[in-house]
Design a protein around this motif. Structure first.
Motif, PDB file in Angstrom:
ATOM      1  N   PHE A 327      -3.721   2.315  20.004  1.00  0.00           N
ATOM      2  CA  PHE A 327      -3.764   3.760  20.251  1.00  0.00           C
ATOM      3  C   PHE A 327      -2.648   4.196  21.201  1.00  0.00           C
ATOM      4  O   PHE A 327      -1.907   5.149  20.909  1.00  0.00           O
ATOM      5  CB  PHE A 327      -5.126   4.152  20.838  1.00  0.00           C
ATOM      6  CG  PHE A 327      -5.214   5.597  21.244  1.00  0.00           C
ATOM      7  CD1 PHE A 327      -5.415   6.588  20.296  1.00  0.00           C
ATOM      8  CD2 PHE A 327      -5.081   5.976  22.574  1.00  0.00           C
ATOM      9  CE1 PHE A 327      -5.485   7.929  20.664  1.00  0.00           C
ATOM     10  CE2 PHE A 327      -5.147   7.306  22.953  1.00  0.00           C
ATOM     11  CZ  PHE A 327      -5.355   8.283  21.983  1.00  0.00           C
ATOM     12  N   VAL A 328      -2.530   3.515  22.332  1.00  0.00           N
ATOM     13  CA  VAL A 328      -1.499   3.887  23.312  1.00  0.00           C
ATOM     14  C   VAL A 328      -0.107   3.744  22.707  1.00  0.00           C
ATOM     15  O   VAL A 328       0.757   4.625  22.878  1.00  0.00           O
ATOM     16  CB  VAL A 328      -1.632   3.026  24.584  1.00  0.00           C
ATOM     17  CG1 VAL A 328      -0.435   3.235  25.511  1.00  0.00           C
ATOM     18  CG2 VAL A 328      -2.920   3.358  25.324  1.00  0.00           C
ATOM     19  N   GLY A 329       0.126   2.655  21.975  1.00  0.00           N
ATOM     20  CA  GLY A 329       1.432   2.447  21.362  1.00  0.00           C
ATOM     21  C   GLY A 329       1.776   3.513  20.347  1.00  0.00           C
ATOM     22  O   GLY A 329       2.889   4.057  20.340  1.00  0.00           O
ATOM     23  N   GLN A 330       0.840   3.841  19.474  1.00  0.00           N
ATOM     24  CA  GLN A 330       1.094   4.843  18.441  1.00  0.00           C
ATOM     25  C   GLN A 330       1.321   6.220  19.048  1.00  0.00           C
ATOM     26  O   GLN A 330       2.207   6.971  18.614  1.00  0.00           O
ATOM     27  CB  GLN A 330      -0.064   4.868  17.446  1.00  0.00           C
ATOM     28  CG  GLN A 330      -0.135   3.629  16.564  1.00  0.00           C
ATOM     29  CD  GLN A 330      -1.363   3.596  15.682  1.00  0.00           C
ATOM     30  OE1 GLN A 330      -2.322   4.355  15.889  1.00  0.00           O
ATOM     31  NE2 GLN A 330      -1.365   2.723  14.692  1.00  0.00           N
ATOM     32  N   GLN A 331       0.526   6.576  20.052  1.00  0.00           N
ATOM     33  CA  GLN A 331       0.700   7.880  20.691  1.00  0.00           C
ATOM     34  C   GLN A 331       2.040   7.959  21.417  1.00  0.00           C
ATOM     35  O   GLN A 331       2.718   8.991  21.393  1.00  0.00           O
ATOM     36  CB  GLN A 331      -0.452   8.142  21.675  1.00  0.00           C
ATOM     37  CG  GLN A 331      -1.825   8.259  21.035  1.00  0.00           C
ATOM     38  CD  GLN A 331      -1.867   9.355  19.981  1.00  0.00           C
ATOM     39  OE1 GLN A 331      -1.435  10.482  20.217  1.00  0.00           O
ATOM     40  NE2 GLN A 331      -2.387   9.013  18.815  1.00  0.00           N
ATOM     41  N   ALA A 332       2.435   6.869  22.061  1.00  0.00           N
ATOM     42  CA  ALA A 332       3.714   6.855  22.777  1.00  0.00           C
ATOM     43  C   ALA A 332       4.881   7.054  21.814  1.00  0.00           C
ATOM     44  O   ALA A 332       5.820   7.809  22.099  1.00  0.00           O
ATOM     45  CB  ALA A 332       3.879   5.544  23.540  1.00  0.00           C
ATOM     46  N   VAL A 333       4.827   6.384  20.668  1.00  0.00           N
ATOM     47  CA  VAL A 333       5.882   6.539  19.671  1.00  0.00           C
ATOM     48  C   VAL A 333       5.928   7.984  19.171  1.00  0.00           C
ATOM     49  O   VAL A 333       6.999   8.575  19.012  1.00  0.00           O
ATOM     50  CB  VAL A 333       5.672   5.551  18.501  1.00  0.00           C
ATOM     51  CG1 VAL A 333       6.567   5.903  17.321  1.00  0.00           C
ATOM     52  CG2 VAL A 333       5.954   4.129  18.958  1.00  0.00           C
ATOM     53  N   GLN A 334       4.761   8.560  18.931  1.00  0.00           N
ATOM     54  CA  GLN A 334       4.718   9.948  18.471  1.00  0.00           C
ATOM     55  C   GLN A 334       5.325  10.894  19.502  1.00  0.00           C
ATOM     56  O   GLN A 334       6.078  11.816  19.159  1.00  0.00           O
ATOM     57  CB  GLN A 334       3.270  10.358  18.181  1.00  0.00           C
ATOM     58  CG  GLN A 334       2.663   9.711  16.956  1.00  0.00           C
ATOM     59  CD  GLN A 334       3.336  10.162  15.668  1.00  0.00           C
ATOM     60  OE1 GLN A 334       3.661  11.323  15.496  1.00  0.00           O
ATOM     61  NE2 GLN A 334       3.569   9.215  14.759  1.00  0.00           N
ATOM     62  N   LEU A 335       5.015  10.693  20.761  1.00  0.00           N
ATOM     63  CA  LEU A 335       5.519  11.587  21.802  1.00  0.00           C
ATOM     64  C   LEU A 335       7.018  11.398  22.041  1.00  0.00           C
ATOM     65  O   LEU A 335       7.698  12.325  22.503  1.00  0.00           O
ATOM     66  CB  LEU A 335       4.743  11.371  23.097  1.00  0.00           C
ATOM     67  CG  LEU A 335       3.285  11.872  23.070  1.00  0.00           C
ATOM     68  CD1 LEU A 335       2.548  11.456  24.332  1.00  0.00           C
ATOM     69  CD2 LEU A 335       3.243  13.387  22.911  1.00  0.00           C
TER      70      LEU A 335
END
Length: 379
Positions: A327-335
């Protein structure tokens, strides 16, 4: 349980983070990976001088008598800096197994050299087709006079090419019904072939081919056919360490993402001013904090001799940490937008490492299944 750090632990964490911030920057890490051996010897020697390599080993073998909670502090700091050196394979897995089950001669010969940074170990257990099943061992052990011959193939062995000794598992004639034994194999023994490659996060692994490798009873680790409890505890300890590393990487990813959205302009203002971005950052922070709590649980149980409780706690931690890391990795990439997957961005490398940590020794789905199976059996 008191989760506050002791004064000694706080000093360890502070000094290690300060060293890594000053001496192990992003460019330095990329140079180490490009060199192709997964190790910067001056850095490894510095770890030895700081006492990190022997921190959890008994004092009589050059260690400081620490435990899995101390390993948590080290691995969390390593996760923040994305350290690629073979601490997990040599210190956590290898030295841990030797300490648990090695003969006195093996301990006296190997553990002090681990603590001083002179020797490296690799745990050669996983085999093609085994997935995450620790009981899947098809490597053959055949009696040959007073000695034994090993034949088989191990896959994705962490830091095998740089190891002085391999800890190899096998069964008599490779039969799945036979009990498992462990042997200590010198890396330059005739018949040992190592095919090394790099994982997508920059770490070094190898396939190890064992072709008529001769070992003796003196090379055995633990009693004959009694290796599975040793293997399980060693892997559980490694999973706890990986959970701590993932927490460090998530914290670093949250920090670098926050810095990015504070400076990235959109519609005339920083991204951090948008409420939807603030909500995402808050969710990422909560996920990392939940993972940290479970990493502490895993570390608190990693040294336990109660197999059922230890394995249950470790699987619960690995499942939640894996979900949080994704979750943290995917959200970071999106941001970060398109920049989030470029080689120039630290965030991309953190995401790669978190992805691989989730897969090592069983992903979130596998360990969630282990927990649910355990609940059904106890119902």
């Amino acid at each position: 349980m008191n989760f506050n750090l002791t004064e000694e632990q706080q000093m360890l964490q502070d000094s290690l983070r300060r060293f890594l911030a000053n001496e192990y920057g992003f460019d330095k890490r990329r140079d180490i990976i490009a060199a192709g051996n997964g190790l910067d010897k001056p850095t490894w020697n510095a770890f030895a001088e700081m006492g990190l390599l022997g921190y959890t080993l008994p004092e009589e073998y050059g260690g400081l008598g620490g435990n899995a909670m101390d390993t948590l502090l080290v691995m969390e700091s390593f996760g923040r800096a994305l350290v690629v050196e073979p601490y997990l394979s040599t210190v956590v897995l290898g030295a841990g197994i030797i300490e648990d089950a090695g003969s006195e001669e093996q301990k006296e010969r190997i553990l002090p050299k681990i603590a001083s940074g002179e020797e490296f170990l690799a745990f050669a257990h996983q085999e093609p087709g085994g997935r995450h099943n620790l009981d899947y061992v098809r490597t053959e052990i055949q009696k040959h006079g007073a000695d034994y011959i090993l034949n088989g193939r191990k896959t994705a062995v962490l830091n095998a090419a740089g190891a002085h000794y391999l800890i190899v598992s096998g069964r008599r004639h490779g039969r799945p019904t036979e009990p498992v034994s462990l042997f200590l194999v010198n890396h330059d023994t005739s018949g040992v072939e190592i095919e090394e490659y790099t994982t997508h996060d920059g770490h070094r692994v190898a396939d190890v081919i064992l072709d008529s490798v001769m070992v003796s009873d003196d090379d055995r680790i633990g009693a004959r056919g009694q290796a599975m409890p040793i293997v399980e505890k060693g892997v559980d300890r490694a999973i706890a360490a990986l959970c701590a590393e993932a927490v460090g990487a998530m914290e670093a990813l949250n920090e670098t993402t926050l810095d990015y959205v504070k400076t990235r302009q959109q519609f005339g203002m920083p991204l951090s001013k948008f409420q939807v971005v603030q909500h995402r950052l808050a969710d990422m922070f909560i996920a990392a904090e939940q993972a940290k709590s479970m990493a502490i649980l895993a570390a608190s149980m990693a040294d336990s001799d109660d197999r059922k409780q230890r394995r249950e706690a470790i699987s619960m931690a690995k499942a939640l940490v894996g979900q949080s890391a994704r979750f943290v990795g995917q959200q970071a990439v999106q941001l970060h937008g398109g920049m989030g997957v470029t080689d120039e961005m630290f965030a991309a490398h953190l995401f790669k490492r978190l992805t691989l940590i989730n897969l090592q020794f069983g992903d979130a789905d596998y360990h969630l299944g282990q927990v649910s199976d355990g609940l059904l059996k106890s119902a």
